[in-house]
Design a protein around this motif. Structure first.
Motif, PDB file in Angstrom:
ATOM      1  N   THR A   1      14.437   7.627  -0.991  1.00 48.63           N
ATOM      2  CA  THR A   1      13.186   6.876  -1.124  1.00 48.63           C
ATOM      3  C   THR A   1      12.037   7.468  -1.705  1.00 48.63           C
ATOM      4  O   THR A   1      11.126   6.789  -2.467  1.00 48.63           O
ATOM      5  CB  THR A   1      12.965   6.324   0.380  1.00 48.63           C
ATOM      6  OG1 THR A   1      14.216   5.565   0.882  1.00 48.63           O
ATOM      7  CG2 THR A   1      11.742   5.279   0.468  1.00 48.63           C
ATOM      8  N   TYR A   2      11.753   8.637  -1.232  1.00 51.33           N
ATOM      9  CA  TYR A   2      10.795   9.631  -1.369  1.00 51.33           C
ATOM     10  C   TYR A   2      10.620   9.880  -3.270  1.00 51.33           C
ATOM     11  O   TYR A   2       9.457   9.714  -3.834  1.00 51.33           O
ATOM     12  CB  TYR A   2      10.739  10.864  -0.981  1.00 51.33           C
ATOM     13  CG  TYR A   2       9.615  11.918  -1.406  1.00 51.33           C
ATOM     14  CD1 TYR A   2       8.238  11.486  -1.334  1.00 51.33           C
ATOM     15  CD2 TYR A   2       9.656  13.047  -1.667  1.00 51.33           C
ATOM     16  CE1 TYR A   2       7.194  12.250  -1.461  1.00 51.33           C
ATOM     17  CE2 TYR A   2       8.879  14.046  -2.042  1.00 51.33           C
ATOM     18  CZ  TYR A   2       7.447  13.552  -2.186  1.00 51.33           C
ATOM     19  OH  TYR A   2       6.498  14.309  -2.530  1.00 51.33           O
TER      20      TYR A   2
ATOM     21  N   LYS B   1      10.198   6.298  -4.996  1.00 51.37           N
ATOM     22  CA  LYS B   1       8.903   5.371  -4.681  1.00 51.37           C
ATOM     23  C   LYS B   1       7.684   6.333  -5.134  1.00 51.37           C
ATOM     24  O   LYS B   1       6.610   5.915  -5.659  1.00 51.37           O
ATOM     25  CB  LYS B   1       8.615   5.012  -3.182  1.00 51.37           C
ATOM     26  CG  LYS B   1       9.277   3.826  -2.886  1.00 51.37           C
ATOM     27  CD  LYS B   1       8.944   3.192  -1.744  1.00 51.37           C
ATOM     28  CE  LYS B   1       9.210   1.920  -1.271  1.00 51.37           C
ATOM     29  NZ  LYS B   1       8.810   1.351   0.001  1.00 51.37           N
ATOM     30  N   MET B   2       7.768   7.565  -5.023  1.00 52.01           N
ATOM     31  CA  MET B   2       6.792   8.522  -5.288  1.00 52.01           C
ATOM     32  C   MET B   2       6.833   9.152  -6.304  1.00 52.01           C
ATOM     33  O   MET B   2       6.323   9.379  -7.555  1.00 52.01           O
ATOM     34  CB  MET B   2       6.441   9.134  -4.182  1.00 52.01           C
ATOM     35  CG  MET B   2       5.395  10.152  -4.176  1.00 52.01           C
ATOM     36  SD  MET B   2       3.897   9.040  -4.274  1.00 52.01           S
ATOM     37  CE  MET B   2       2.380  10.396  -4.179  1.00 52.01           C
TER      38      MET B   2
ATOM     39  N   LEU C   1       7.300   7.974 -10.235  1.00 49.93           N
ATOM     40  CA  LEU C   1       5.920   7.442 -10.586  1.00 49.93           C
ATOM     41  C   LEU C   1       5.030   8.264 -11.041  1.00 49.93           C
ATOM     42  O   LEU C   1       4.337   8.194 -11.966  1.00 49.93           O
ATOM     43  CB  LEU C   1       5.187   6.459  -9.272  1.00 49.93           C
ATOM     44  CG  LEU C   1       6.260   4.980  -9.319  1.00 49.93           C
ATOM     45  CD1 LEU C   1       5.690   4.187  -8.112  1.00 49.93           C
ATOM     46  CD2 LEU C   1       6.448   4.181 -10.511  1.00 49.93           C
TER      47      LEU C   1
ATOM     48  N   ALA D   1      -0.146   1.576  -8.554  1.00 46.94           N
ATOM     49  CA  ALA D   1       1.112   1.188  -7.990  1.00 46.94           C
ATOM     50  C   ALA D   1       1.371   2.624  -7.295  1.00 46.94           C
ATOM     51  O   ALA D   1       2.198   2.680  -6.251  1.00 46.94           O
ATOM     52  CB  ALA D   1       2.162   1.202  -9.113  1.00 46.94           C
TER      53      ALA D   1
ATOM     54  N   SER E   1      -0.193   2.614  -3.904  1.00 44.27           N
ATOM     55  CA  SER E   1       0.566   1.881  -3.096  1.00 44.27           C
ATOM     56  C   SER E   1       1.530   2.605  -2.540  1.00 44.27           C
ATOM     57  O   SER E   1       2.025   2.398  -1.410  1.00 44.27           O
ATOM     58  CB  SER E   1       0.717   0.562  -3.586  1.00 44.27           C
ATOM     59  OG  SER E   1      -0.616  -0.340  -3.915  1.00 44.27           O
ATOM     60  N   ALA E   2       2.355   3.251  -3.430  1.00 46.53           N
ATOM     61  CA  ALA E   2       3.640   3.865  -3.020  1.00 46.53           C
ATOM     62  C   ALA E   2       3.219   5.022  -2.048  1.00 46.53           C
ATOM     63  O   ALA E   2       4.110   5.350  -1.143  1.00 46.53           O
ATOM     64  CB  ALA E   2       4.245   4.442  -4.137  1.00 46.53           C
ATOM     65  N   TYR E   3       2.269   5.730  -2.506  1.00 43.97           N
ATOM     66  CA  TYR E   3       1.803   6.774  -1.450  1.00 43.97           C
ATOM     67  C   TYR E   3       1.650   6.269   0.066  1.00 43.97           C
ATOM     68  O   TYR E   3       2.065   6.997   1.086  1.00 43.97           O
ATOM     69  CB  TYR E   3       0.462   7.561  -1.877  1.00 43.97           C
ATOM     70  CG  TYR E   3       0.011   9.014  -1.511  1.00 43.97           C
ATOM     71  CD1 TYR E   3       0.873  10.138  -1.753  1.00 43.97           C
ATOM     72  CD2 TYR E   3      -0.523   8.861  -0.194  1.00 43.97           C
ATOM     73  CE1 TYR E   3       0.784  11.087  -1.082  1.00 43.97           C
ATOM     74  CE2 TYR E   3      -0.988  10.015   0.501  1.00 43.97           C
ATOM     75  CZ  TYR E   3      -0.286  11.249  -0.002  1.00 43.97           C
ATOM     76  OH  TYR E   3      -0.520  12.358   0.570  1.00 43.97           O
TER      77      TYR E   3
ATOM     78  N   ASP F   1       2.899   3.769   1.265  1.00 44.70           N
ATOM     79  CA  ASP F   1       4.228   3.349   1.863  1.00 44.70           C
ATOM     80  C   ASP F   1       4.821   4.380   2.283  1.00 44.70           C
ATOM     81  O   ASP F   1       5.529   4.312   3.382  1.00 44.70           O
ATOM     82  CB  ASP F   1       4.869   2.443   0.746  1.00 44.70           C
ATOM     83  CG  ASP F   1       4.330   1.195   0.383  1.00 44.70           C
ATOM     84  OD1 ASP F   1       3.658   0.482   1.264  1.00 44.70           O
ATOM     85  OD2 ASP F   1       4.687   0.560  -0.868  1.00 44.70           O
ATOM     86  N   LEU F   2       4.960   5.377   1.579  1.00 42.01           N
ATOM     87  CA  LEU F   2       5.706   6.542   2.079  1.00 42.01           C
ATOM     88  C   LEU F   2       4.909   7.254   3.344  1.00 42.01           C
ATOM     89  O   LEU F   2       5.808   7.873   4.251  1.00 42.01           O
ATOM     90  CB  LEU F   2       5.810   7.770   0.790  1.00 42.01           C
ATOM     91  CG  LEU F   2       6.737   7.409  -0.245  1.00 42.01           C
ATOM     92  CD1 LEU F   2       6.519   8.250  -1.376  1.00 42.01           C
ATOM     93  CD2 LEU F   2       8.163   7.238   0.401  1.00 42.01           C
TER      94      LEU F   2
END
Length: 993
Positions: free
Chosen positions: A831-832, A835-836, A839, A867, A870-872, A874-875
């Motif tokens: 996931t990390y 998502k991170m 990107l 984006a 936002s991903a940061y 979420d993580l």
């Protein structure tokens, strides 16, 4: 026992005694004699006093024996168009050393003249021919002032060649061959000197006089030997062939034979290195192994002692010198002679102290060499020949062999081929009497005196040996004034060295000890560490790639193995530094640098392996993933409409401050390289402690001596010792005083995170890393200074919960701990990454395409996309949930390690299914920055410094280069580390001040 058995036993013992006596020879040692008793003469060939034959007495110089010729007779010789006639009458002893005519014929004129025959000078009563009168020189001179015609040197040379059966023409006998290097130095050519002046002037008269007198004229016989040595013992030269012929003649006729062997009570061990030469001087050694002569029993020590006790710390070398014409110049102590490069007064002769290695080398010019033989331009001057002795007793000299490398061939056996006489600089052989010009100068380009320590007894030495390499320089000029410009600027190497070394067996023991220590460190220490590193890698890696695994194994083995090599270098160099410098008796001598190739190779392997390990460490640190978790709760504020409450944005300044502190912490060190190197220069150069690396056995003498050599092992040991002292001093100061009582950058950073209410995740591997817990119990951290102080006061009074992630009233240590080893599941890692990191990498690539790689690196990738931000967020929620889950299930997901687990740092068994935290009391997260790799960095600095200094032999320059290397490494780590931190935390580089 029967009579037959008794008889056989007696015969056997008698034959055994006869065999021992017939083959025994006296020791090569001679007595140091400069004056002789009144009725003895001094033999300048054997350098010993000897008794004159019966009826003979010493002459006025005591260099020959004279007897009165009691015979009478006539002699007639016709040669080259003139005749020689001599008539003599009996002579009798008139006084102690004067002969007179016994009964001269009536009405005759007589003179007492000297003649040589059968190895003795005679004073003969010569009757002058008619028409001659006696002059003041005891000669028969023509009464009408007409001159007589004695034999010329060419005629005497012809007679000598004929009488000695030498198959050479007179022109070939006086021709000299001198090998000189070409102007390029890549090859050599041979100069043929027609009618070489010393050969043309001395060879014929000396050989003829020596032969006709059967060695009575020792000066003439020595002149033949000197001329042979002057030609570098060329067996094809006329001088050496005449020397051999005279030796054979005298030995065959037992002329001037050596004295009979000593009695059984005084005879020493048999040697056969000195051949029988009769009245001729000894030039060549016979046999092999002459340096292993047990007759030379001289014990050595590093201080004190005297010759009377047979144990010395100063070796007295004595020179016996001759002019080319055979005139003996006497004995002289050898001190600073034979050094073309010159030497300061006193320093050039310190090499005679036992254990003091000495080397004086330089490049010389022709004009400096010609200054040594200035008179040779006109054919004048003289070359001095020398024999070398070592004084082994108060009045005993032992001859030292001289090995001339120019005479060595492929068939020459080891420890053979030595000679007795040598010269330093010669300008006479290259002077042609035909062209009246100096064509070449011979000189000792390299002189090496080797003294070898015996294995047993340990304080004794082998016979020293002087090794000489002669070179020559073509002059093609009549003076030093008209030298060509290229000739003036040309330079040639010259050196003089004295080396004290161990015998090969002792050196092999050194390498045996070296190999033993190497095996112990590599097998006992390094190999288990390598296996642990590989095992830890396998346990941590859940998806293993073959190539990555092989690369890790190779780098790990090189890194750990080279570290073990560095420790071997430290131990060995310190051991031999202490052993050599503090030994009171002669036990071990340092190996010359030429024999330390294995040591040099080990240094190279160590520095290469540590360089590889350092690059691997930097690579891993620059790929570390850093993630900040902000626990700050949003404040409630009225909406713009004023009708409802909504969460206010959380300030980012706390995160910017934490990022800046972490960025600065990345290159913080325990030691100060600038201070370390400055102290090294001050100690080693300023206090001249580097002199302890000189090959001298005095541990307390730090003065500079010209020409004293330095050992790379001793130098490495001195430098490594002070690096070790400076490291321990700085480390203990920081750990015991500075960090606990003044400031600790690691704890300050953790305190800052706690006050800022920010936690940090650091991933140094795919599924493992470190967690620093920074969550506090305050309502808000983004507040005023007054409220912040109030929260700190509550914590001090124990009114708030402890800082740690785990709440434990039973173990305060667990409750206070904020640092953990972290192991996450594969799902969280994916996931990390998805998502991170992907990107971030895409945004960085886009910035590089827009602005260029260099500009992006220097200025950053610019504003982050929504984006990514936002991903940061979420993580951050994901990691908060993970930590809260661990906190709720701390009994199963948080473990307190044992001491063994703290060392091994292996992941728990349940780490694959659930996140697992392990209490870390060693601040292991610092391994991702410099401060946790202090030992590695310091060892590399020391290795780099020692390796550079091993080549340059300059402490200040080595320190400067080492400091430059350290600054480059620190700069690269800071720049690339800042770039990595900026990408992973989304904090633009403009905010990392």
């Amino acid at each position: 026992m029967t009579a037959g058995v008794w008889f056989s036993l007696v015969v056997y013992l008698g034959l055994l005694k006869l065999f021992q006596t017939s083959y025994a020879q006296t020791s090569l040692a001679i007595q140091l004699q400069t004056t002789c008793p009144v009725l003895n003469f001094f033999d300048i060939s054997s350098l010993q006093c000897a008794s004159c034959p019966n009826g003979a007495f010493p002459d006025k110089t005591q260099r020959a024996c004279v007897s009165c010729d009691a015979t009478s007779g006539d002699a007639y010789n016709f040669q080259s168009g003139y005749s020689m006639v001599q008539t003599w009458a009996p002579a009798v002893l008139q006084s102690a050393q004067v002969c007179a005519c016994q009964a001269p014929p009536a009405n005759s004129t007589t003179v007492v003249a000297s003649a040589a025959s059968n190895g003795t000078f005679f004073q003969r009563c010569v009757i002058c021919p008619t028409g001659t009168v006696a002059n003041s020189l005891n000669q028969c001179a023509p009464a009408d002032n007409k001159t007589s015609l004695p034999s010329t040197t060419a005629q005497q040379l012809q007679q000598a060649l004929q009488q000695l059966n030498i198959g050479l023409t007179p022109s070939a006998a006086v021709q000299a061959s001198i090998t000189v290097p070409t102007s390029s130095g890549s090859s050599q050519l041979t100069l043929n000197i027609a009618q070489s002046r010393p050969l043309a002037d001395l060879l014929g008269p000396s050989a003829l006089t020596c032969k006709q007198g059967l060695g009575a004229d020792r000066a003439a016989c020595n002149a033949v030997a000197n001329l042979c040595a002057l030609t570098l013992y060329d067996s094809a030269s006329g001088a050496c062939r005449m020397y051999d012929a005279l030796v054979n003649l005298f030995v065959a006729n037992s002329v001037g034979a050596s004295p009979p062997p000593q009695s059984t009570a005084t005879r020493r061990v048999t040697t056969n290195f000195k051949p029988e030469t009769g009245s001729m001087p000894w030039l060549y050694y016979d046999g092999v192994g002459y340096t292993d002569d047990p007759n030379m029993d001289l014990r050595v020590q590093f201080s004190g002692g005297n010759l009377a006790e047979g144990q010395v710390s100063l070796l007295n070398f004595v020179l016996s010198s001759y002019l080319l014409n055979g005139t003996w110049l006497g004995f002289n102590m050898w001190t600073s002679e034979f050094q073309l490069c010159g030497a300061p007064k006193g320093d050039g002769s310190r090499w005679y102290r036992v254990g003091w290695n000495y080397k004086n080398s330089c490049s010389i010019k022709l004009e400096a060499l010609l200054a040594e033989v200035a008179a040779a331009f006109t054919g004048a001057g003289d070359t001095v020949m020398h024999e070398l002795f070592l004084q082994v007793g108060t009045s005993t000299l032992y001859p030292i062999p001289v090995l001339i490398t120019n005479t060595i061939t492929e068939t020459t056996l080891e420890n053979s081929g030595a000679v007795r006489r040598f010269f330093f600089v010669d300008g006479r052989l290259g002077f042609s009497a035909q062209s009246q010009g100096l064509q070449a100068v011979q000189y000792a380009a390299d002189m090496q005196l080797n003294i070898v320590l015996r294995r047993s007894p340990r304080d004794s030495i082998y016979v020293p040996q002087l090794t000489i390499t002669y070179s020559a320089w073509e002059t093609n000029t009549l003076s030093t004034v008209n030298l060509a410009s290229d000739t003036i600027n040309a330079q040639r190497p010259a050196s003089f060295s004295v080396t004290y070394v161990n015998e090969p067996d002792l050196n092999s023991r050194f390498w045996y000890a070296w190999q033993t220590i190497l095996i112990v460190f590599e097998v006992v220490l390094a190999f288990p560490a390598m296996m642990l590193s590989v095992f830890r890698y396998i346990r941590k890696k859940r998806e293993q790639a073959d190539l990555d695994f092989l690369v890790y194994i190779a780098i790990s083995f090189a890194d750990i193995g080279s570290f073990a090599l560095a420790m071997v270098l430290l131990v060995v160099s310190l051991y031999y530094l202490i052993l050599y410098k503090l030994q009171e008796e002669v036990y071990f001598l340092m190996l010359p640098d030429a024999d330390l190739n294995n040591f040099k190779i080990t240094v190279i392997l160590a520095i290469v392996g540590q360089s590889l390990g350092l690059l691997w460490m930097l690579w891993r640190q620059l790929r570390t993933d850093v993630f900040f978790i902000d626990w700050e709760k949003a404040r409630k504020i009225l909406s713009k409409e004023g009708t409802r409450e909504e969460p206010a944005p959380v300030s980012c300044w706390r995160m910017l401050m934490v990022a800046n502190e972490f960025n600065e912490l990345q290159t913080v060190r325990v030691s100060y390289p600038a201070f370390t190197l400055l102290m090294m220069v001050m100690i080693l150069e300023g206090a001249n402690v580097i002199a302890a690396a000189d090959v001298t056995p005095d541990a307390s003498d730090y003065r500079n001596y010209y020409g004293v050599t330095t050992s790379i092992i001793l130098r490495f040991g001195v430098e490594a010792f002070f690096f070790l002292v400076l490291f321990l001093g700085q480390y203990l100061f920081k750990r015991l005083l500075y960090y606990p009582y003044i400031a600790n950058p690691v704890t300050q950073f953790i305190d800052l995170m706690f006050l800022a209410n920010i936690s940090t995740l650091i991933f140094d591997d795919m599924h493992s890393g470190y967690y620093i817990h920074g969550r506090n119990q305050a309502q808000h951290s983004d507040t005023t200074l007054r409220e912040l102080n109030q929260e700190l006061l509550k914590e001090e009074e124990g009114l708030t919960a402890q800082r740690g992630l785990v709440n434990s009233t039973a173990n305060p240590r667990l409750a206070d701990n904020q640092i953990f080893l972290m192991y996450i599941t594969d799902a969280i890692r994916k996931t990390y990454d998805a998502k991170m990191l992907q990107l971030i990498q895409q945004a960085t690539n886009d910035a590089r395409n827009r602005k260029g790689v260099v500009n992006t690196f220097l200025r950053g990738s610019g504003r982050q996309r929504d984006a990514v931000l936002s991903a940061y967020q979420d993580l951050m929620l994901l990691f908060k949930q993970m930590i809260e889950d661990v906190e709720r299930n701390q009994a199963t997901q948080v473990s307190d390690p044992t001491y063994l687990q703290m060392i091994l740092q292996l992941p728990p068994e349940n780490a694959q299914n659930n996140p697992a935290f392990v209490h870390d009391y060693l601040s292991s997260f610092t391994t991702t920055i410099f401060i946790g790799n202090e030992v590695r960095l310091y060892v590399y600095e020391a290795l780099f410094f020692c390796a550079i200094d091993m080549s340059l032999r300059n402490v200040a320059l080595s320190a400067l280069l080492t400091f430059f290397m350290i600054r480059v490494v620190s700069y690269l780590r800071a720049m690339f580390g800042e770039d990595n931190l900026s990408q992973k935390t989304l904090v633009d580089r403009h905010f990392l001040i």
